[in-house]
Scaffold this motif. Structure first.
Motif: not given
Length: 157
Positions: A99-106
């Motif tokens: 979930a955090d990676i998804s936000k990081w990548l936009g």
């Protein structure tokens, strides 16, 4: 922090690792760039903003000589998305949640991240090592566990 204009002309503000920030600072100083101007930091040979095609060209240009020391690079087709994928895998290996990676990548949805944030062989081995010992519910070793050829084959992976 840096502002990146990406696919679909989406603008993202991204944090940088300290080592990356240092390299960029040195590049900016060496090339006497003004970070307060609207001019792009990375330009092509005509002085225009570097496009995804330009990034792919740069990746290929430096990948070929690097393949001398790392032959597996010789068969790779690197493109701008490779950097995003590598970053996602690095974060995943470091224990950052999808979930955090998804936000990081936009990404609008973590489903998008799930499509290419696959785990590698080392991560699979670590997952197996964390799993419980291979015993039957009765506490006796399972049939395959007695077979050393299976275990030797698994160890060779």
């Amino acid at each position: 922090m840096t502002k990146i204009v990406g696919k679909g002309r989406k603008t993202r503000i991204c944090p940088l690792w300290p080592q990356t920030a240092q390299v960029i600072k040195e590049f900016v100083t060496k090339n006497e760039l003004n970070l307060h101007s609207a001019a792009p930091v990375f330009c092509n040979h005509r002085g225009e903003r570097l496009t995804r095609f330009g990034i792919r060209y740069v990746f290929g240009k430096y990948c070929r000589p690097a393949a001398v020391n790392c032959p597996s690079l010789g068969v790779k087709r690197l493109h701008p998305h490779s950097a995003r994928h590598s970053c996602a895998i690095y974060l995943l290996k470091s224990g950052v949640g999808l979930a955090d990676i998804s936000k990081w990548l936009g990404h609008a949805s973590s489903d998008t991240t799930n499509r290419y944030a696959t785990i590698d062989l080392d991560m699979k081995r670590q997952a197996l090592a964390k799993a419980a010992a291979p015993h039957s519910p009765l506490g006796r070793p399972t049939q395959w566990h007695k077979n050393t050829s299976v275990l030797e084959w698994l160890e060779s992976l």
